[in-house]
Design a protein around this motif. Structure first.
Motif, PDB file in Angstrom:
ATOM      1  N   GLU A 174      14.605  -0.049 -20.107  1.00  0.00           N
ATOM      2  CA  GLU A 174      14.693   1.319 -19.630  1.00  0.00           C
ATOM      3  C   GLU A 174      13.840   2.219 -20.521  1.00  0.00           C
ATOM      4  OE1 GLU A 174      19.304   1.475 -17.918  1.00  0.00           O
ATOM      5  OE2 GLU A 174      18.813   2.433 -19.832  1.00  0.00           O
ATOM      6  N   THR A 175      13.336   3.303 -19.955  1.00  0.00           N
ATOM      7  CA  THR A 175      12.784   4.412 -20.723  1.00  0.00           C
ATOM      8  C   THR A 175      13.725   5.587 -20.527  1.00  0.00           C
ATOM      9  OG1 THR A 175      10.516   3.638 -20.422  1.00  0.00           O
ATOM     10  CG2 THR A 175      10.807   5.939 -21.044  1.00  0.00           C
ATOM     11  N   THR A 176      14.262   6.124 -21.619  1.00  0.00           N
ATOM     12  CA  THR A 176      15.301   7.148 -21.529  1.00  0.00           C
ATOM     13  C   THR A 176      14.865   8.433 -22.223  1.00  0.00           C
ATOM     14  OG1 THR A 176      16.430   6.635 -23.607  1.00  0.00           O
ATOM     15  CG2 THR A 176      16.986   5.279 -21.691  1.00  0.00           C
ATOM     16  N   ASP A 177      15.553   9.521 -21.908  1.00  0.00           N
ATOM     17  CA  ASP A 177      15.282  10.785 -22.594  1.00  0.00           C
ATOM     18  C   ASP A 177      15.530  10.667 -24.091  1.00  0.00           C
ATOM     19  OD1 ASP A 177      14.591  11.944 -20.194  1.00  0.00           O
ATOM     20  OD2 ASP A 177      16.490  12.992 -19.921  1.00  0.00           O
ATOM     21  N   SER A 178      16.471   9.810 -24.484  1.00  0.00           N
ATOM     22  CA  SER A 178      16.756   9.643 -25.910  1.00  0.00           C
ATOM     23  C   SER A 178      15.580   9.024 -26.664  1.00  0.00           C
ATOM     24  CB  SER A 178      18.018   8.794 -26.112  1.00  0.00           C
ATOM     25  OG  SER A 178      17.888   7.531 -25.506  1.00  0.00           O
ATOM     26  N   ASP A 179      14.661   8.370 -25.961  1.00  0.00           N
ATOM     27  CA  ASP A 179      13.463   7.869 -26.629  1.00  0.00           C
ATOM     28  C   ASP A 179      12.723   9.017 -27.318  1.00  0.00           C
ATOM     29  OD1 ASP A 179      14.111   5.443 -25.555  1.00  0.00           O
ATOM     30  OD2 ASP A 179      12.439   5.344 -24.163  1.00  0.00           O
ATOM     31  N   GLU A 180      12.603  10.116 -26.617  1.00  0.00           N
ATOM     32  CA  GLU A 180      11.875  11.269 -27.139  1.00  0.00           C
ATOM     33  C   GLU A 180      12.753  12.140 -28.037  1.00  0.00           C
ATOM     34  OE1 GLU A 180       8.161  13.284 -27.371  1.00  0.00           O
ATOM     35  OE2 GLU A 180       8.727  11.331 -26.561  1.00  0.00           O
ATOM     36  N   GLN A 181      14.043  12.199 -27.740  1.00  0.00           N
ATOM     37  CA  GLN A 181      14.944  13.090 -28.472  1.00  0.00           C
ATOM     38  C   GLN A 181      15.406  12.503 -29.800  1.00  0.00           C
ATOM     39  OE1 GLN A 181      17.935  13.401 -25.490  1.00  0.00           O
ATOM     40  NE2 GLN A 181      16.786  14.838 -24.221  1.00  0.00           N
ATOM     41  N   GLU A 182      15.557  11.156 -29.861  1.00  0.00           N
ATOM     42  CA  GLU A 182      16.108  10.521 -31.052  1.00  0.00           C
ATOM     43  C   GLU A 182      15.242   9.399 -31.593  1.00  0.00           C
ATOM     44  OE1 GLU A 182      18.326   8.925 -34.157  1.00  0.00           O
ATOM     45  OE2 GLU A 182      18.402  10.903 -33.233  1.00  0.00           O
ATOM     46  N   PHE A 183      14.869   8.443 -30.759  1.00  0.00           N
ATOM     47  CA  PHE A 183      14.317   7.204 -31.282  1.00  0.00           C
ATOM     48  C   PHE A 183      12.888   7.336 -31.804  1.00  0.00           C
ATOM     49  CE2 PHE A 183      17.561   5.542 -28.153  1.00  0.00           C
ATOM     50  CZ  PHE A 183      18.528   5.366 -29.128  1.00  0.00           C
ATOM     51  N   ARG A 184      12.042   8.071 -31.114  1.00  0.00           N
ATOM     52  CA  ARG A 184      10.690   8.266 -31.633  1.00  0.00           C
ATOM     53  C   ARG A 184      10.679   9.158 -32.878  1.00  0.00           C
ATOM     54  NH1 ARG A 184       6.956  10.624 -28.901  1.00  0.00           N
ATOM     55  NH2 ARG A 184       5.304   9.523 -29.985  1.00  0.00           N
ATOM     56  N   PRO A 185      11.476  10.246 -32.941  1.00  0.00           N
ATOM     57  CA  PRO A 185      11.570  10.979 -34.206  1.00  0.00           C
ATOM     58  C   PRO A 185      12.098  10.122 -35.355  1.00  0.00           C
ATOM     59  CG  PRO A 185      12.362  12.354 -32.409  1.00  0.00           C
ATOM     60  CD  PRO A 185      12.142  10.984 -31.834  1.00  0.00           C
ATOM     61  N   ALA A 186      13.090   9.265 -35.072  1.00  0.00           N
ATOM     62  CA  ALA A 186      13.608   8.377 -36.115  1.00  0.00           C
ATOM     63  C   ALA A 186      12.532   7.400 -36.582  1.00  0.00           C
ATOM     64  CB  ALA A 186      14.826   7.615 -35.599  1.00  0.00           C
ATOM     65  N   LEU A 187      11.759   6.877 -35.649  1.00  0.00           N
ATOM     66  CA  LEU A 187      10.677   5.948 -36.000  1.00  0.00           C
ATOM     67  C   LEU A 187       9.646   6.625 -36.895  1.00  0.00           C
ATOM     68  CD1 LEU A 187       9.162   3.251 -35.631  1.00  0.00           C
ATOM     69  CD2 LEU A 187       8.148   4.229 -33.544  1.00  0.00           C
ATOM     70  N   THR A 273      10.076  -4.450 -17.089  1.00  0.00           N
ATOM     71  CA  THR A 273      10.508  -3.367 -16.207  1.00  0.00           C
ATOM     72  C   THR A 273      10.962  -2.176 -17.042  1.00  0.00           C
ATOM     73  OG1 THR A 273      12.819  -4.055 -16.094  1.00  0.00           O
ATOM     74  CG2 THR A 273      11.289  -5.064 -14.517  1.00  0.00           C
ATOM     75  N   GLU A 274      10.796  -0.984 -16.495  1.00  0.00           N
ATOM     76  CA  GLU A 274      11.240   0.236 -17.165  1.00  0.00           C
ATOM     77  C   GLU A 274      11.925   1.148 -16.142  1.00  0.00           C
ATOM     78  OE1 GLU A 274      11.256   0.860 -20.303  1.00  0.00           O
ATOM     79  OE2 GLU A 274       9.794  -0.515 -21.188  1.00  0.00           O
ATOM     80  N   VAL A 275      13.242   1.124 -16.178  1.00  0.00           N
ATOM     81  CA  VAL A 275      14.054   1.992 -15.318  1.00  0.00           C
ATOM     82  C   VAL A 275      14.272   3.318 -16.040  1.00  0.00           C
ATOM     83  CG1 VAL A 275      16.410   2.279 -14.428  1.00  0.00           C
ATOM     84  CG2 VAL A 275      15.200   0.128 -14.068  1.00  0.00           C
ATOM     85  N   TYR A 276      14.379   4.423 -15.272  1.00  0.00           N
ATOM     86  CA  TYR A 276      14.645   5.738 -15.863  1.00  0.00           C
ATOM     87  C   TYR A 276      16.050   6.190 -15.466  1.00  0.00           C
ATOM     88  CZ  TYR A 276      14.203  10.727 -16.931  1.00  0.00           C
ATOM     89  OH  TYR A 276      14.406  11.997 -17.411  1.00  0.00           O
ATOM     90  N   PRO A 277      17.048   5.956 -16.328  1.00  0.00           N
ATOM     91  CA  PRO A 277      18.435   6.243 -15.942  1.00  0.00           C
ATOM     92  C   PRO A 277      18.824   7.706 -16.045  1.00  0.00           C
ATOM     93  CG  PRO A 277      18.378   5.391 -18.169  1.00  0.00           C
ATOM     94  CD  PRO A 277      16.963   5.324 -17.654  1.00  0.00           C
TER      95      PRO A 277
END
Length: 306
Positions: A174-187, A273-277
């Motif tokens: 999945e690609t989620t909004d949290s990717d941009e809000q949390e996970f990429r900033p954490a990375l 696959t990348e679902v957008y939940p």
């Protein structure tokens, strides 16, 4: 444009050390139960499939067994299809889409294929709802020799134990909004670099292997999924998450070079696959069914071209 954003762990511009990784792990918390939500569903399939344990996570071996489901009546003359989910444990439909395929569609295809399904590669990440493992490592960038991520090592060992070529691999994400809000900033904080914001595509897309993209196979998957959910459009730069769109809803990555799960086999047909939940247009059920549609669309294409 580069935007300086302070992440609450670490010092801007300095990569994390052991202390920062421990601080990060200390602020995680269990939010759902792997045994109740995943293992119980796997065990419910034992009358129709063989269930095998291919490892356990050292964080809590009894609570985190690594389980795979295989075709019960294995036929050496049939090609093998590998399905993986939950490499990023927080990507829920990857896990439950794989299980839903086994529950509802696999029997239809077992005349033609042997299946090996690892529905939840990262069960700690599933419970914490996180992209990383407890060491602040991304399993989906860790599929290489002597990997520091045990989730990746165990799955690679499972694949290596299969004594025949794998024809197709569906890696469900999945690609989620949290990717941009949390996970990429954490990375960015972990690696001591500035966070550069991006955009999250609204819709489903796939990632093919740039070394062997198999464009028509990806097209078949997109066309099957569009019957369930909408396909992600390209952005103003004709890209999705920073990569050029090669056809509607499809980008390509060098799978093996990046240490991605999609590169763990030499399969002829592979897709991530990348679902957008997080779209208001979809439900959790539709996300799971989109993963199933991706698998069946790909399998139908293979049957038509073998």
């Amino acid at each position: 444009m580069t935007i300086e954003r302070f992440y609450p762990i670490g010092t801007p511009g300095q990569p994390w050390g052991h202390t920062e990784r421990e601080q990060w792990r200390a602020q995680t918390r269990i939010q759902r139960d792997y045994q109740q939500q995943v293992v119980s569903k796997i065990n419910a399939l034992t009358d129709r499939f063989d269930v095998e344990q291919y490892g356990a996570l050292s964080y809590d071996p009894e609570h985190y067994p690594l389980l795979c489901i295989k075709t019960k009546h294995w036929d050496e003359t049939k090609p093998i299809v590998l399905i993986t989910g939950g490499v990023h444990g927080y990507e829920t439909s990857g896990v439950h889409g794989a299980l839903l395929f086994l529950e509802t569609k696999a029997q239809r295809y077992e005349t033609h294929f042997n299946f090996v399904v690892a529905p939840c590669v990262s069960p700690w990440g599933y419970e914490i709802i996180n992209r990383w493992n407890p060491l602040a490592l991304d399993p989906n960038r860790s599929f290489y020799a002597n990997s520091p991520a045990e989730e990746s090592r165990h799955l690679m060992a499972l694949v290596a134990s299969i004594q025949a070529p794998i024809l197709a691999h569906f890696d469900l994400h999945e690609t989620t909004d949290s990717d941009e809000q949390e996970f990429r900033p954490a990375l960015a904080a972990r690696d001591g670099i500035n966070f550069e914001p991006g955009t999250i595509p609204d819709g489903f897309y796939t990632v093919g292997d740039s070394e062997k993209p198999v464009a028509d196979f990806q097209t078949a998957i997109i066309n099957a999924v569009r019957q369930v959910t909408h396909i992600a459009p390209a952005d103003d730069n004709q890209q999705i998450i920073g990569s050029d769109v090669v056809q509607e809803g499809v980008i390509n990555y060098p799978m093996k070079m990046l240490g991605l799960c999609g590169g763990i086999t030499d399969c002829q047909y592979g897709t991530t696959t990348e679902v957008y939940p997080d779209s208001p247009k979809v439900t959790n059920d539709e996300c799971n069914r989109a993963q199933v549609a991706a698998i069946t669309g790909g399998l139908d294409y293979i049957l038509d071209h073998q």
